[in-house]
Design an enzyme around this catalytic site. Structure first.
Site, PDB file in Angstrom:
ATOM      1  N   ASN A 112       0.838  -1.210   0.000  1.00  0.00           N
ATOM      2  CA  ASN A 112       0.000   0.000   0.000  1.00  0.00           C
ATOM      3  C   ASN A 112       0.865   1.249   0.000  1.00  0.00           C
ATOM      4  O   ASN A 112       1.941   1.298   0.614  1.00  0.00           O
ATOM      5  CB  ASN A 112      -1.021  -0.001   1.148  1.00  0.00           C
ATOM      6  CG  ASN A 112      -0.433  -0.138   2.529  1.00  0.00           C
ATOM      7  OD1 ASN A 112       0.591  -0.774   2.717  1.00  0.00           O
ATOM      8  ND2 ASN A 112      -1.085   0.452   3.515  1.00  0.00           N
ATOM      9  N   GLU A 136       0.362   5.346   0.504  1.00  0.00           N
ATOM     10  CA  GLU A 136      -0.593   6.376   0.931  1.00  0.00           C
ATOM     11  C   GLU A 136      -0.163   7.758   0.445  1.00  0.00           C
ATOM     12  O   GLU A 136       0.984   7.964   0.016  1.00  0.00           O
ATOM     13  CB  GLU A 136      -0.732   6.324   2.456  1.00  0.00           C
ATOM     14  CG  GLU A 136      -1.314   4.979   2.907  1.00  0.00           C
ATOM     15  CD  GLU A 136      -1.540   4.888   4.411  1.00  0.00           C
ATOM     16  OE1 GLU A 136      -1.100   5.788   5.161  1.00  0.00           O
ATOM     17  OE2 GLU A 136      -2.175   3.897   4.835  1.00  0.00           O
ATOM     18  N   GLU A 140      -3.038  -4.661  -2.752  1.00  0.00           N
ATOM     19  CA  GLU A 140      -3.543  -5.606  -3.756  1.00  0.00           C
ATOM     20  C   GLU A 140      -3.538  -4.983  -5.144  1.00  0.00           C
ATOM     21  O   GLU A 140      -3.114  -5.588  -6.125  1.00  0.00           O
ATOM     22  CB  GLU A 140      -4.978  -6.030  -3.415  1.00  0.00           C
ATOM     23  CG  GLU A 140      -5.118  -6.818  -2.130  1.00  0.00           C
ATOM     24  CD  GLU A 140      -5.337  -5.929  -0.912  1.00  0.00           C
ATOM     25  OE1 GLU A 140      -4.756  -4.823  -0.859  1.00  0.00           O
ATOM     26  OE2 GLU A 140      -6.078  -6.346  -0.010  1.00  0.00           O
ATOM     27  N   CYS A 183     -10.498  -4.920   0.562  1.00  0.00           N
ATOM     28  CA  CYS A 183     -11.633  -3.998   0.407  1.00  0.00           C
ATOM     29  C   CYS A 183     -12.410  -4.322  -0.872  1.00  0.00           C
ATOM     30  O   CYS A 183     -11.943  -5.056  -1.746  1.00  0.00           O
ATOM     31  CB  CYS A 183     -11.134  -2.545   0.394  1.00  0.00           C
ATOM     32  SG  CYS A 183     -10.387  -2.029  -1.165  1.00  0.00           S
ATOM     33  N   CYS A 208     -10.692  -3.538  -4.289  1.00  0.00           N
ATOM     34  CA  CYS A 208      -9.655  -4.518  -4.649  1.00  0.00           C
ATOM     35  C   CYS A 208     -10.278  -5.823  -5.120  1.00  0.00           C
ATOM     36  O   CYS A 208      -9.774  -6.474  -6.036  1.00  0.00           O
ATOM     37  CB  CYS A 208      -8.712  -4.765  -3.474  1.00  0.00           C
ATOM     38  SG  CYS A 208      -7.587  -3.382  -3.198  1.00  0.00           S
TER      39      CYS A 208
END
Ligand code: THU
Length: 157
Positions: free
Chosen positions: A62, A64, A75, A112, A115
């Site tokens: 990830n 950010e 993902e 999520c 994804c």
């Protein structure tokens, strides 16, 4: 009127040592990818690893951003990189792991909705089931295909 039901089957392992050799390598790749996360806001490091049908593995994490929606999950980083760098290869499996303060989470992280939709699309593109491994420290969940995490996927256009 007919009542219908969807059942989701998945397998639980007690740790990566219970996995077959290639899946263990894939799970370890996802775990190692957590170290490359850029998560200064959530401090929630997620790693993902894609296994191609020829055995190659690529990783993502990830990333950010101060403008929050501009960040992206592990993902999708891994899947987009996998498709962009190896457009003609089929993806056979995806492993996901998450860590906080350097420690792998006990319970597997579950992806999520966005994804899941992206996974579904790359499963379609690949033409083979994409297995999903959700990797926790002492609990690993394996799903045989993306549909098990996202039934009634939108793929109509
Ligand atoms: N995140 C992922 O990368 N994958 C998931 O499956 C859940 C959430 C990221 C997004 C954000 O950077 C941080 O974890 C906290 O939500």
């Amino acid at each position: 009127m007919t009542n219908k039901e969807i059942k989701i089957a998945y397998t639980e392992y007690a740790g990566i040592d219970e996995l077959a050799a290639k899946d263990k390598e894939l799970a370890e790749a996802a775990i190692s990818a957590t170290a490359t996360a850029y998560a200064p806001y959530s401090k929630f490091n997620v790693g993902a690893a894609v296994l191609f049908d020829d055995g190659e593995i690529v990783k993502g994490s990830n990333q950010e951003n101060a403008a929050y929606p501009s960040g992206i999950c592990a993902e999708r980083t891994a899947l987009f990189y996998a498709s962009a760098s190896r457009p003609n290869k089929a993806m056979a499996a995806l492993a996901i792991a998450a860590s906080q303060e350097g420690a792998l989470l006990e319970t597997p992280v579950t992806p999520c909705g966005a994804c899941r939709q992206v996974m579904a699309q790359y499963q379609l593109k690949s033409g083979i089931p994409m297995r999903i491994l959700l990797v926790g420290a002492h609990k690993i969940w394996e799903f045989e295909k993306v549909d098990d995490l996202l039934p009634f996927t939108f793929d109509s256009i």
